[in-house]
Design a protein around this motif. Structure first.
Motif, PDB file in Angstrom:
ATOM      1  N   SER A 261       0.914  -1.028  -0.378  1.00  0.00           N
ATOM      2  CA  SER A 261      -0.041   0.231   0.152  1.00  0.00           C
ATOM      3  C   SER A 261       0.595   0.836  -0.090  1.00  0.00           C
ATOM      4  O   SER A 261       2.048   1.002   0.500  1.00  0.00           O
ATOM      5  N   TYR A 262       0.012   2.109   0.241  1.00  0.00           N
ATOM      6  CA  TYR A 262       1.353   3.780  -0.276  1.00  0.00           C
ATOM      7  C   TYR A 262       1.883   3.519   0.744  1.00  0.00           C
ATOM      8  O   TYR A 262       3.259   4.601   0.900  1.00  0.00           O
ATOM      9  N   SER A 263       1.760   3.354   1.966  1.00  0.00           N
ATOM     10  CA  SER A 263       2.257   3.787   3.711  1.00  0.00           C
ATOM     11  C   SER A 263       3.703   2.874   3.400  1.00  0.00           C
ATOM     12  O   SER A 263       4.273   3.196   3.831  1.00  0.00           O
ATOM     13  N   ALA A 264       3.950   2.651   2.229  1.00  0.00           N
ATOM     14  CA  ALA A 264       5.405   1.324   2.003  1.00  0.00           C
ATOM     15  C   ALA A 264       6.045   1.725   1.677  1.00  0.00           C
ATOM     16  O   ALA A 264       6.800   1.890   1.354  1.00  0.00           O
ATOM     17  N   SER A 265       5.495   3.148   0.950  1.00  0.00           N
ATOM     18  CA  SER A 265       6.695   3.832   0.393  1.00  0.00           C
ATOM     19  C   SER A 265       7.836   4.401   1.779  1.00  0.00           C
ATOM     20  O   SER A 265       8.944   5.023   1.319  1.00  0.00           O
ATOM     21  N   GLY A 266       7.216   4.254   2.946  1.00  0.00           N
ATOM     22  CA  GLY A 266       8.153   4.719   3.776  1.00  0.00           C
ATOM     23  C   GLY A 266       8.358   6.397   4.200  1.00  0.00           C
ATOM     24  O   GLY A 266       7.498   7.065   3.933  1.00  0.00           O
ATOM     25  N   SER A 267       9.995   6.700   4.102  1.00  0.00           N
ATOM     26  CA  SER A 267       9.773   7.572   4.151  1.00  0.00           C
ATOM     27  C   SER A 267      10.999   8.942   3.275  1.00  0.00           C
ATOM     28  O   SER A 267      11.679   7.928   2.851  1.00  0.00           O
TER      29      SER A 267
ATOM     30  N   ALA B  37       6.632  -4.118  -7.539  1.00  0.00           N
ATOM     31  CA  ALA B  37       6.014  -4.206  -6.770  1.00  0.00           C
ATOM     32  C   ALA B  37       6.374  -2.824  -6.762  1.00  0.00           C
ATOM     33  O   ALA B  37       7.517  -1.499  -6.647  1.00  0.00           O
ATOM     34  N   ARG B  38       4.882  -1.991  -6.216  1.00  0.00           N
ATOM     35  CA  ARG B  38       5.140  -0.501  -5.884  1.00  0.00           C
ATOM     36  C   ARG B  38       4.140   0.069  -4.839  1.00  0.00           C
ATOM     37  O   ARG B  38       3.052  -0.400  -4.610  1.00  0.00           O
ATOM     38  N   PRO B  39       4.655   1.148  -4.102  1.00  0.00           N
ATOM     39  CA  PRO B  39       3.359   1.855  -3.025  1.00  0.00           C
ATOM     40  C   PRO B  39       2.369   2.734  -3.891  1.00  0.00           C
ATOM     41  O   PRO B  39       2.666   3.556  -4.091  1.00  0.00           O
ATOM     42  N   HIS B  40       1.332   1.932  -3.100  1.00  0.00           N
ATOM     43  CA  HIS B  40      -0.009   2.668  -3.791  1.00  0.00           C
ATOM     44  C   HIS B  40      -1.185   2.126  -3.414  1.00  0.00           C
ATOM     45  O   HIS B  40      -1.125   1.437  -3.347  1.00  0.00           O
ATOM     46  N   GLY B  41      -1.935   2.936  -3.224  1.00  0.00           N
ATOM     47  CA  GLY B  41      -3.589   2.176  -2.857  1.00  0.00           C
ATOM     48  C   GLY B  41      -3.175   2.256  -1.167  1.00  0.00           C
ATOM     49  O   GLY B  41      -2.387   2.503  -0.272  1.00  0.00           O
ATOM     50  N   ALA B  42      -4.685   1.719  -0.921  1.00  0.00           N
ATOM     51  CA  ALA B  42      -4.742   1.540   0.522  1.00  0.00           C
ATOM     52  C   ALA B  42      -3.932   0.562   1.018  1.00  0.00           C
ATOM     53  O   ALA B  42      -3.998  -0.751   0.372  1.00  0.00           O
TER      54      ALA B  42
END
Length: 488
Positions: free
Chosen positions: A308-314, A353-358
């Motif tokens: 999900s989008y939060s897997a993009s980290g910081s 894989a890419r960070p995206h969505g709920a």
């Protein structure tokens, strides 16, 4: 009442271990660096003050370098509060753990001790023994000159050789050094050719001062790069068309699994597609190496992996949670006899894989349980929001009504520290949760997670920590010492 107190103590220690594995004091997706540091600092002070022996024993676990350094510093700062037996055990744990830390972090730690005025006899002995065990004092003098000078002054130690003393503390340049590396360092101030006789991290500064074109520098320094330096410089080398820096399949296959996953995710999708065979084979090779004798022995495994989008980290930990999930995917594939991966996005191509969505964890957990696995492993930051709370309800019903005999082992591994909760975020009280920093630690953490299901008492946890401490202290030195090229 005593049993209840032991249960609370066990929960406190587990909470700290999870934090020590995942938290680095850096910004995360849901919290700032200041919040992370404040939360982590309180946790260290609380556990040290109430559970000193388990606090020190955490050095024998798979905690990250940041927390290992914090534990060492606090133990040395509060040595007067420990009993003689505690000090003896702590001294052995500290000495062993320092062998595992990257040297730049150890020098930084020693600098913090000097500024804090910690200079007791035990601290000086630890500094002396660590320096004496360093494999190449000359290399340390060149790469970590300021740190080494500070340690020698703080502990009142003499340099390993007279020439090193002149190099570190001399008033000015001298005619010529007899040690080749020291001589190269001195000549690099005046001639560009000497730059390429130095380690990359030192040579880079000289290259900037001599205004060497980046492409020329990368081409000529390539033979002196470590594997990890070569990997980190891939995109920079590509921009400057420095072909000598490119890694080959053999180099990639030797990389640590999680670092390799981070590298793969740093590439644009087009390059991942173009290099699919190379990257996939490298990831599978690293996973098989990590799995070791356990490969293929985990039976039927299903994994729910959070992209999900939060897997993009910081900004400071870019794509870190997603990289851990990707590395776990390949490791579980190697460990399982039959393997079913389920990404929260519904994608089936792990390499893209890419960070995206709920984060529809509940739906994916239902899909995973439908496969009747022997093991279900969930790798997620725990922010279940599509819809909120569904994952907890699914897991509760599964454990209490559909599988009370625990035919399916379920564990949640969380790569993100929750500063507000002083722990990693949990999905359900009925499912054990453990913090996860690197995918390489997954097998050990799945075993350790059994203490997090709320049924283990302090005596059982203490026995486990004692066994891990004993193995840690008696392992051969070759197993404790990390490769010089491995950095945090």
């Amino acid at each position: 009442m005593e049993g209840y107190a032991d249960l609370i103590a066990a929960e406190d220690v587990l909470l700290f271990v999870n934090a020590a594995i995942t938290a680095t004091g850096q910004r995360e997706f849901h919290s700032s660096a200041a919040e992370q540091q404040l939360s982590l600092g309180f946790l260290h002070d609380y556990v040290l003050g109430n559970y000193r022996e388990p606090y020190a024993a955490a050095l024998a676990l798979d905690i990250n370098h940041h927390n290992a350094a914090l534990i060492v510093r606090r133990l040395l700062e509060t040595a007067a509060d420990a009993t003689p037996e505690q000090r003896r055990t702590e001294g052995r744990l500290i000495a062993r753990r320092l062998q595992l830390l990257p040297p730049q972090r150890v020098y930084r730690l020693f600098g913090e001790l000097r500024r804090a005025g910690v200079n007791n006899r035990r601290t000086r002995a630890i500094l002396r023994d660590w320096l004496a065990a360093r494999p190449d004092p000359v290399l340390d003098a060149v790469k970590y000159r300021g740190g080494l000078k500070g340690v020698l002054r703080h502990a009142h130690l003499a340099p390993a050789a007279p020439e090193l003393g002149e190099f570190l503390f001399g008033a000015g340049p001298r005619g010529r050094y007899g040690t080749p590396l020291l001589d190269s360092w001195q000549r690099a101030h005046y001639t560009k050719a000497a730059i390429y006789e130095l380690p990359y991290t030192v040579a880079e500064g000289f290259a900037r001062s001599h205004r060497v074109p980046r492409a020329d520098f990368l081409e000529r320094i390539a033979p002196r790069l470590t594997r990890l330096e070569r990997l980190r410089l891939q995109e920079n080398a590509r921009e400057h068309r420095a072909e000598a820096v490119r890694t080959d399949r053999t180099d990639l296959g030797r990389m640590p699994l999680t670092r390799l996953a981070l590298y793969a995710l740093s590439l644009p999708p087009a390059q991942r597609i173009e290099r699919r065979g190379e990257l996939t084979e490298a990831l599978r090779t690293a996973a098989r190496r990590t799995a070791g004798p356990e490969a293929g022995r985990w039976g039927k495994v299903a994994a729910v992996l959070d992209d999900s989008y939060s897997a993009s980290g910081s900004g400071t930990k870019r794509r870190r949670p997603l990289a851990v999930a990707l590395a776990c995917h390949f490791l579980l594939e190697a460990l399982a006899e039959r393997y079913t991966p389920l990404w929260t996005s519904g994608r089936t191509d792990a390499l893209l894989a890419r960070p995206h969505g709920a984060t529809p964890l509940g739906h994916r957990i239902i899909d995973a349980l439908d496969t009747a696995p022997d093991r279900l492993v969930i790798v997620s930051d725990g922010w279940d929001n599509a819809p909120p709370g569904l994952a907890a309800e699914v897991l509760r019903i599964w454990r209490t009504r559909l599988d009370p005999d625990r035919r399916t082992s379920v564990v949640h591994l969380n790569p993100v520290y929750d500063a507000d909760g002083f722990d990693v975020r949990r999905l359900a009280p009925t499912v054990p949760t453990a913090g996860l920093r690197d995918a390489e630690d997954l097998p050990a953490l799945v075993e350790f997670a059994r203490f997090a299901d709320g049924r283990s008492d302090l005596a059982e946890l203490t026995a486990h920590l004692a066994a891990r401490t004993d193995r840690f202290l008696t392992a051969p030195s070759s197993e404790a010492a990390p490769p010089s090229e491995v950095t945090p």
